[in-house]
Enzyme design. Sequence first.
Site, PDB file in Angstrom:
ATOM      1  N   LEU A   1       0.848  -1.192   0.000  1.00  0.00           N
ATOM      2  CA  LEU A   1       0.000   0.000   0.000  1.00  0.00           C
ATOM      3  C   LEU A   1       0.883   1.241   0.000  1.00  0.00           C
ATOM      4  O   LEU A   1       1.883   1.299   0.728  1.00  0.00           O
ATOM      5  CB  LEU A   1      -0.903   0.027   1.239  1.00  0.00           C
ATOM      6  CG  LEU A   1      -2.059  -0.976   1.293  1.00  0.00           C
ATOM      7  CD1 LEU A   1      -2.767  -0.881   2.641  1.00  0.00           C
ATOM      8  CD2 LEU A   1      -3.047  -0.733   0.166  1.00  0.00           C
ATOM      9  N   ASP A   2       0.521   2.248  -0.807  1.00  0.00           N
ATOM     10  CA  ASP A   2       1.221   3.526  -0.758  1.00  0.00           C
ATOM     11  C   ASP A   2       1.107   4.117   0.646  1.00  0.00           C
ATOM     12  O   ASP A   2       0.124   3.853   1.355  1.00  0.00           O
ATOM     13  CB  ASP A   2       0.620   4.503  -1.769  1.00  0.00           C
ATOM     14  CG  ASP A   2       0.852   4.066  -3.217  1.00  0.00           C
ATOM     15  OD1 ASP A   2       1.822   3.327  -3.464  1.00  0.00           O
ATOM     16  OD2 ASP A   2       0.058   4.468  -4.091  1.00  0.00           O
ATOM     17  N   PRO A   3       2.086   4.931   1.065  1.00  0.00           N
ATOM     18  CA  PRO A   3       2.034   5.498   2.422  1.00  0.00           C
ATOM     19  C   PRO A   3       0.731   6.213   2.756  1.00  0.00           C
ATOM     20  O   PRO A   3       0.250   6.120   3.889  1.00  0.00           O
ATOM     21  CB  PRO A   3       3.227   6.467   2.427  1.00  0.00           C
ATOM     22  CG  PRO A   3       4.202   5.850   1.477  1.00  0.00           C
ATOM     23  CD  PRO A   3       3.354   5.254   0.384  1.00  0.00           C
TER      24      PRO A   3
END
EC number: 5.4.99.25
Length: 320
Positions: A40-42
């Site tokens: 997951l992206d930050p």
Amino acid sequence: MTVPFGFVVIDKPAGITSHDCVSRMRRVFGIKRVGHGGTLDPAVTGVLPIALGHATRLLPYLPGAKSYRGSIQLGQRTSSDDQQGDLISKQAWPELNTAEIEAYLEPFRGRIQQRPPQVSAVHVQGERAHARARRGETMEIPARTITIDRLQLLNWNQQLGQIDFNVHCSSGTYIRSLARDLGELIGCGACLGWLKRTQALGFHEQQAVPLPDRDNPALTTPPAVLPPLTALAHLPRLQLNEEEQESWSCGRRITAHQDQCQPAPKPLASDQQESAPNQTDPSANKSMLVVIDCRGEVAGMAYWEDNATVKPKVVFNAQG
């Protein structure tokens, strides 16, 4: 100490990476062998499956489809196709009604070609695209085939230019690209506003637990571990007897018939039936099954080599 063998589903907060979550879980459980399924992206929150111990070897065999809930912001083009990137351009969006939004969404449903964002983990000429993008390079990233099984409009806010949606899609789908391409189709540009993953690798948000405390993870009571069979409920099972188990532990093929298999407790719905995430695995397109030992525990993974032979793929507690 007994090394845990199973999965924990983390509700990832915004502002940290998926690897940060893995590092924290290593400290909580006091083990090194920890992995995650589906980066997951930050800025993205939600379901992040964490594999503990030998369960890391099961990650390629979990269902790859994922679900998200989020919002698309019209009128903004950014370098990363979300609101964390640099603003490239800004313009007004047209007057639209719900029916018109639905019509714009329709071309993105089903099996489509999608180009990943410039800021992504895709390899371009042997290097991650995001590394080249951060050096200011612009590159051509080839489009690839993905499947969006469900794209549901939840709300359209004309005043704010925001489209709220649910999406269920195949592994490898970039929701940032979906936002970008929708904006280009409408003609005003768009980027992803916010995103939460609600389902991944067969796990859902109702199973997710908060990430343990950052300051004192070693003092945190470890969350409950879901047994491996929970994650493998989409696959049929083969129960071994004692003689078969001895052969299995040595990595030998098992003679069996397909009618000896127990059907999958929770077979995948038609919109989830896609290949496992590891598409380079030579057995990915074969009929995989879970092998159960005499105690009713996971002994490994196998596939049908032919109608009467089961070939080991993953063997736990191997001998010899």
